[in-house]
Scaffold this active site. Structure first.
Site, PDB file in Angstrom:
ATOM      1  CD  GLU A  46      -3.069  -0.959   0.260  1.00  0.00           C
ATOM      2  OE1 GLU A  46      -3.075   0.054  -0.478  1.00  0.00           O
ATOM      3  OE2 GLU A  46      -3.931  -1.849   0.195  1.00  0.00           O
ATOM      4  CG  HIS A  52      -4.918  -0.293   5.935  1.00  0.00           C
ATOM      5  ND1 HIS A  52      -6.286  -0.253   5.989  1.00  0.00           N
ATOM      6  CD2 HIS A  52      -4.593  -1.463   5.329  1.00  0.00           C
ATOM      7  CE1 HIS A  52      -6.781  -1.345   5.431  1.00  0.00           C
ATOM      8  NE2 HIS A  52      -5.775  -2.098   5.028  1.00  0.00           N
ATOM      9  CG  HIS A  79      -7.472  -5.613   8.158  1.00  0.00           C
ATOM     10  ND1 HIS A  79      -6.638  -6.648   7.805  1.00  0.00           N
ATOM     11  CD2 HIS A  79      -7.271  -4.635   7.240  1.00  0.00           C
ATOM     12  CE1 HIS A  79      -5.958  -6.323   6.707  1.00  0.00           C
ATOM     13  NE2 HIS A  79      -6.319  -5.098   6.353  1.00  0.00           N
ATOM     14  CD  GLU A 129     -16.203  10.886  25.378  1.00  0.00           C
ATOM     15  OE1 GLU A 129     -17.072  10.090  24.953  1.00  0.00           O
ATOM     16  OE2 GLU A 129     -16.149  11.271  26.554  1.00  0.00           O
ATOM     17  CG  HIS A 139      -9.551  -3.982   3.064  1.00  0.00           C
ATOM     18  ND1 HIS A 139      -8.882  -3.761   1.880  1.00  0.00           N
ATOM     19  CD2 HIS A 139      -8.574  -4.217   3.974  1.00  0.00           C
ATOM     20  CE1 HIS A 139      -7.574  -3.878   2.066  1.00  0.00           C
ATOM     21  NE2 HIS A 139      -7.356  -4.155   3.342  1.00  0.00           N
TER      22      HIS A 139
END
Length: 273
Positions: free
Chosen positions: A117, A141, A143, A171, A212
């Site tokens: 990525e 990133h 999952h 919050e 994803h």
């Protein structure tokens, strides 16, 4: 200093990866993270750099990042191993003077390449650098299970996800007052997902990749990690609420907007319309 690993940013990078692993967000070799190093950090690290590795194309052009260095996770590397063997699982890449190629200058001692990525990270670093006058430096990133689960249950729309998540914890609208972006399922590691995420990241600090995971940006490790943690906790509460028959009450739109003034945040009221 005897090693790059002695520097504060490297310690924070490794610890953030480990905390993400402990949360269960980065199974196997899933997920990735990058940090745009400060000039003084890159200067401190220079004596440990090697320029023996060849330059490789990024796959896109990021001229405003030319010459900059990034610490990133390796492709196919397991997060659970980063704390124990950081030099085999993470690396530092340096971009060329055009922002079109990169070279591994440290790390991945036993071989490998940066995260698949990398183009998505660099494009979004480029966008956030421009929009925040260089303040933002971290992109992660992962999952998280509850966030992913919601992409099978809710309409894949920014407003829907934002409002549902905001309504779960007080919050939330304070932590991410602009809301959350959502993308349909796309092939990971592709130029398409890089550019699509880039369009969303112009407005949001968090972008959900359907079925994803989630992509978060921030000025530092704590902010980016805290953003992901907050969204995932709210998603967990929403999943539990839906499993128990659905909401009987929630934080109202008026109550959400009432948080703006005392907490000095610009909550996007269009998300509540």
């Amino acid at each position: 200093m005897n090693s790059i690993l002695d520097l504060k940013f490297a310690k924070y990078f490794i610890d953030t990866c480990h905390q993400s692993w402990l949360k269960g967000w980065n199974e196997r070799n899933g997920g990735n993270m990058s940090y745009r190093m400060k000039p003084e950090e890159a200067a401190e690290c220079e004596k440990f750099f090697s320029y023996d590795n060849p330059e490789k194309p990024i796959g896109l052009s990021v001229p405003n990042l030319s010459g900059e260095c990034f610490m990133v996770t390796g492709s196919g590397k397991y997060y659970k191993n980063i704390l124990r063997e950081p030099e085999n699982n993470i690396c530092i890449v340096k971009l060329d003077e055009k922002g079109e190629n990169y070279r591994i200058v440290w790390g991945l001692k036993e071989g490998g390449v940066p995260t698949s990525e990398l183009p998505t990270h660099l494009l979004n670093h480029s966008i956030k650098k421009e929009l925040t006058n260089g303040e933002y430096r971290v992109i992660m990133h992962a999952h998280p299970a509850n966030i992913v689960a919601l992409t099978f249950l809710l309409p894949l729309e920014d407003k829907v996800f934002t409002r549902e998540i905001w309504e779960m914890i007080t919050e939330c609208p304070i932590v991410f007052p602009a809301g959350i972006g959502v993308l349909p399922w796309m092939v990971c590691g592709s130029a398409d997902i890089a550019y699509a995420t880039g369009e969303k990241i112009k407005k949001y600090d968090a972008v959900i990749w359907s079925h994803h995971g989630i992509f978060c940006a921030g000025p530092d490790f704590d902010t980016a990690f805290g953003l992901m943690d907050t969204i995932e906790k709210s998603a967990e509460i929403l999943i539990k609420t839906m499993s128990c028959g659905g909401k009987k009450r929630c934080i109202t739109s008026e109550q959400i907007m009432a948080l703006s003034e005392p907490y000095h945040v610009n909550i996007d009221k269009t998300m509540l319309e």
